[in-house]
Design an enzyme around this catalytic site. Structure first.
Site, PDB file in Angstrom:
ATOM      1  N   GLY A  39       0.801  -1.225   0.000  1.00  0.00           N
ATOM      2  CA  GLY A  39       0.000   0.000   0.000  1.00  0.00           C
ATOM      3  C   GLY A  39       0.835   1.277   0.000  1.00  0.00           C
ATOM      4  N   ILE A 172       2.772  15.361   6.296  1.00  0.00           N
ATOM      5  CA  ILE A 172       3.570  15.151   5.089  1.00  0.00           C
ATOM      6  C   ILE A 172       4.445  16.372   4.804  1.00  0.00           C
ATOM      7  CG2 ILE A 172       3.425  14.827   2.577  1.00  0.00           C
ATOM      8  CD1 ILE A 172       1.050  12.978   3.037  1.00  0.00           C
ATOM      9  N   HIS A 425      18.738   3.897  33.756  1.00  0.00           N
ATOM     10  CA  HIS A 425      19.605   5.066  33.636  1.00  0.00           C
ATOM     11  C   HIS A 425      20.856   4.685  32.857  1.00  0.00           C
ATOM     12  CE1 HIS A 425      21.554   8.817  34.560  1.00  0.00           C
ATOM     13  NE2 HIS A 425      22.636   8.140  34.911  1.00  0.00           N
TER      14      HIS A 425
HETATM   15  P1  NAI Z   1      -2.867  17.116   6.738  1.00  0.00           P
HETATM   16  O1  NAI Z   1      -4.343  17.167   6.727  1.00  0.00           O
HETATM   17  O2  NAI Z   1      -2.130  16.539   7.892  1.00  0.00           O
HETATM   18  O3  NAI Z   1      -2.291  18.615   6.533  1.00  0.00           O
HETATM   19  C1  NAI Z   1      -2.625  19.430   5.432  1.00  0.00           C
HETATM   20  C2  NAI Z   1      -2.363  20.891   5.779  1.00  0.00           C
HETATM   21  O4  NAI Z   1      -2.522  21.678   4.599  1.00  0.00           O
HETATM   22  C3  NAI Z   1      -3.346  21.443   6.816  1.00  0.00           C
HETATM   23  O5  NAI Z   1      -2.612  21.969   7.912  1.00  0.00           O
HETATM   24  C4  NAI Z   1      -4.124  22.521   6.032  1.00  0.00           C
HETATM   25  O6  NAI Z   1      -4.462  23.646   6.831  1.00  0.00           O
HETATM   26  C5  NAI Z   1      -3.124  22.921   4.936  1.00  0.00           C
HETATM   27  N1  NAI Z   1      -3.746  23.483   3.727  1.00  0.00           N
HETATM   28  C6  NAI Z   1      -4.805  22.960   3.036  1.00  0.00           C
HETATM   29  N2  NAI Z   1      -5.088  23.747   1.954  1.00  0.00           N
HETATM   30  C7  NAI Z   1      -4.204  24.795   1.979  1.00  0.00           C
HETATM   31  C8  NAI Z   1      -3.991  25.947   1.143  1.00  0.00           C
HETATM   32  N3  NAI Z   1      -4.725  26.198   0.038  1.00  0.00           N
HETATM   33  N4  NAI Z   1      -2.991  26.824   1.491  1.00  0.00           N
HETATM   34  C9  NAI Z   1      -2.225  26.584   2.580  1.00  0.00           C
HETATM   35  N5  NAI Z   1      -2.381  25.512   3.396  1.00  0.00           N
HETATM   36  C10 NAI Z   1      -3.358  24.624   3.102  1.00  0.00           C
HETATM   37  O7  NAI Z   1      -2.468  16.370   5.369  1.00  0.00           O
HETATM   38  P2  NAI Z   1      -1.124  15.689   4.873  1.00  0.00           P
HETATM   39  O8  NAI Z   1       0.067  16.301   5.528  1.00  0.00           O
HETATM   40  O9  NAI Z   1      -1.223  15.747   3.391  1.00  0.00           O
HETATM   41  O10 NAI Z   1      -1.244  14.181   5.398  1.00  0.00           O
HETATM   42  C11 NAI Z   1      -2.318  13.331   4.987  1.00  0.00           C
HETATM   43  C12 NAI Z   1      -2.536  12.185   5.952  1.00  0.00           C
HETATM   44  O11 NAI Z   1      -1.458  11.267   5.939  1.00  0.00           O
HETATM   45  C13 NAI Z   1      -2.729  12.655   7.377  1.00  0.00           C
HETATM   46  O12 NAI Z   1      -3.918  12.125   7.881  1.00  0.00           O
HETATM   47  C14 NAI Z   1      -1.536  12.089   8.108  1.00  0.00           C
HETATM   48  O13 NAI Z   1      -1.870  11.686   9.431  1.00  0.00           O
HETATM   49  C15 NAI Z   1      -1.110  10.895   7.257  1.00  0.00           C
HETATM   50  N6  NAI Z   1       0.341  10.714   7.373  1.00  0.00           N
HETATM   51  C16 NAI Z   1       0.875  10.261   8.556  1.00  0.00           C
HETATM   52  C17 NAI Z   1       2.233  10.163   8.723  1.00  0.00           C
HETATM   53  C18 NAI Z   1       2.780   9.728  10.057  1.00  0.00           C
HETATM   54  O14 NAI Z   1       2.021   9.232  10.875  1.00  0.00           O
HETATM   55  N7  NAI Z   1       4.070   9.944  10.367  1.00  0.00           N
HETATM   56  C19 NAI Z   1       3.176  10.496   7.640  1.00  0.00           C
HETATM   57  C20 NAI Z   1       2.512  11.003   6.474  1.00  0.00           C
HETATM   58  C21 NAI Z   1       1.152  11.085   6.354  1.00  0.00           C
END
Ligand code: NAI
Length: 439
Positions: A39, A172, A425
């Site tokens: 995936g 991301i 520790h």
């Molecule tokens: P996200 O929803 O976490 O963040 C997207 C951000 O883009 C938001 O803060 C939003 O306010 C901003 N945004 C949206 N439209 C905009 C605009 N026109 N101008 C400026 N800012 C804008 O989405 P993201 O980072 O794409 O991640 C997607 C999913 O993948 C999430 O649910 C995340 O939890 C998951 N993921 C988890 C990881 C981990 O657990 N380490 C790693 C990568 C992804």
């Protein structure tokens, strides 16, 4: 028509874990995957990005000895391929169990118990949908794969861009900002909200952002991107429009569930643009059909998908489990790393009368000082009874630390019980103990 006990659509962490678990419990499973098994997580998500994070850590260590050190990006790409191939082989072995059949193709519902891949039709009393999610493009321009990219395309890039604009300071956006700044790109992040990483305690998120700013990443907060054109990325901040250009542009503004190809109407499965509607057992509106992972839009995390799959299979087998889906740890693999589980201090201020917030600092921890990783802090949140209800942290290996707290929260442990637990520790785990001693 092939008859089986369970059909699983999607071979990501939700689907393949569910397949292995169901097969171990005696079910015959057909798992259908249109691409590579593993995936998003394995092929274009968690695993390749964590390989890049590791290479960034190695470069940082080299840079501390030699400020002229640079990244060998061909080596980074080669390791990415090796790691993904190795892990993919492991999943293929798991799915080669005698009572699992892996079918390559795109699945579509014919009715509530029948699925076709075009050349073959399968029927089963139970079906699990685990088709995941894909990048969501806001209506601000068109992706062109070479310059305006999603995270999947950026992971296939063949060089380090001199400059990179990232739209969105979510998980991301922040992880790629951290990686490419270390690799040598000039990185600018544009975010609509006041603070990055909204699920994180805002104080911790601000400290992390400031730390990344100090390393040279430019952030434009409270700035909404309105257009991407040949001239660059245009955003509005405090009523003023500004355009910046870069060699590469990453759109990281969220993800949407993969629903379109499934013909869900044929099976009577209800959904909204946010995902397939499910109850606490991940049952959909159609009897015998479950939806797990990103496709139900509840919690877009690989480990959430896997555990939701276990719950769905337990339902099918008539088994009871005690998985606590409200205690969901997560991590952001920036430098420094950040992680959280449960309530933040922001949440407690609004919702929890008599809460306590206990802090621990990396700079006061022997292991962190020895590692030269003194930046970071931990916040432990407790309710009036002293029960641990949340932990938010940033700093080296904070994800591992949060895992300890997550396990303690699952056991309903109080802060005074944590105080009585011996920690090795010198370890970073002592920061948690130190925080508990502050109560
Ligand atoms: P996200 O929803 O976490 O963040 C997207 C951000 O883009 C938001 O803060 C939003 O306010 C901003 N945004 C949206 N439209 C905009 C605009 N026109 N101008 C400026 N800012 C804008 O989405 P993201 O980072 O794409 O991640 C997607 C999913 O993948 C999430 O649910 C995340 O939890 C998951 N993921 C988890 C990881 C981990 O657990 N380490 C790693 C990568 C992804």
């Amino acid at each position: 028509m092939t008859t089986t006990d369970l059909i699983i659509i999607g071979g990501g962490p939700g689907g393949y874990e569910a397949a292995g678990y169901a097969a171990k419990h005696g079910l015959n499973v057909v798992i259908i995957e249109r691409g590579n098994v593993g995936g998003t997580c394995l092929n274009v998500g968690c695993i390749p990005t964590k390989t890049w994070c590791h290479e960034a850590d190695v470069l940082r260590a080299r840079l501390s000895a030699d400020p002229q050190a640079t990244i060998d990006f061909q080596h980074v790409r080669q390791r990415q391929t090796e790691v993904v191939t190795l892990l993919r082989g492991g999943i293929e072995t798991l799915l080669s169990a005698p009572n699992i059949r892996l079918v390559k193709g795109e699945a579509q519902f014919v009715d509530g118990h029948t699925v076709t891949t075009g050349d073959e039709t399968f029927t089963a009393p139970n079906i699990i949908i685990a088709t995941g999610s894909e990048a969501k493009m806001p209506p601000i321009g068109q992706l062109d794969k070479y310059r305006i990219m999603t995270s999947s395309e950026l992971l296939a890039i063949d060089h380090v861009p001199e400059s990179l604009v990232i739209i969105g300071a979510g998980v991301i956006g922040m992880e790629f900002a951290s990686i490419f700044q270390t690799f040598g790109s000039e990185v600018t992040v544009i975010e609509y909200l006041k603070e990055c990483l909204p699920m994180l305690d805002s104080d911790i998120a601000k400290r992390l952002r400031k730390s990344m700013e100090k390393r040279g990443i430019t952030f434009h907060m409270q700035a909404g991107v309105t257009a991407i054109t040949a001239e660059g990325v245009t955003f509005e901040r405090k009523g003023k429009a500004q355009t910046i250009n870069a060699e590469a542009i990453l759109v990281a503004t969220g993800r949407k569930p993969c629903l379109e190809q499934l013909h869900l109407e044929a099976a009577g499965v209800d959904f909204t643009p946010k995902g397939i509607t499910v109850d606490a057992q991940f049952r959909t509106s159609a009897t015998g059909i479950y939806a797990i992972g990103d496709v139900n839009g509840q919690m877009m995390l690989a480990h959430a998908a896997s555990m939701q799959g276990i719950r769905a299979v337990n339902q099918i087998l008539g088994l009871t489990d005690h998985i606590q889906f409200d205690i969901m740890p997560s991590a952001i693999f920036t430098y420094p790393e950040a992680a959280s589980v449960g309530a933040s201090e922001d949440h407690c201020k609004e919702q929890v009368q008599g809460y306590n917030c206990l802090k621990g600092y990396y700079r006061a921890n022997g292991k962190a000082v020895s590692m030269d990783e003194t930046e970071g802090m931990v916040k432990l949140l407790t309710n009036t009874e002293g029960q641990l209800i949340g932990c938010h942290a940033y700093g080296a290996h904070s994800a591992d630390m949060i895992q300890e707290l997550s396990s303690l929260m699952c056991m309903g442990v109080t802060v005074s019980q944590l105080r009585d637990m011996i920690h090795i520790h010198p370890t970073l785990g002592e920061i948690l103990h130190a925080a508990s001693m502050n109560s």
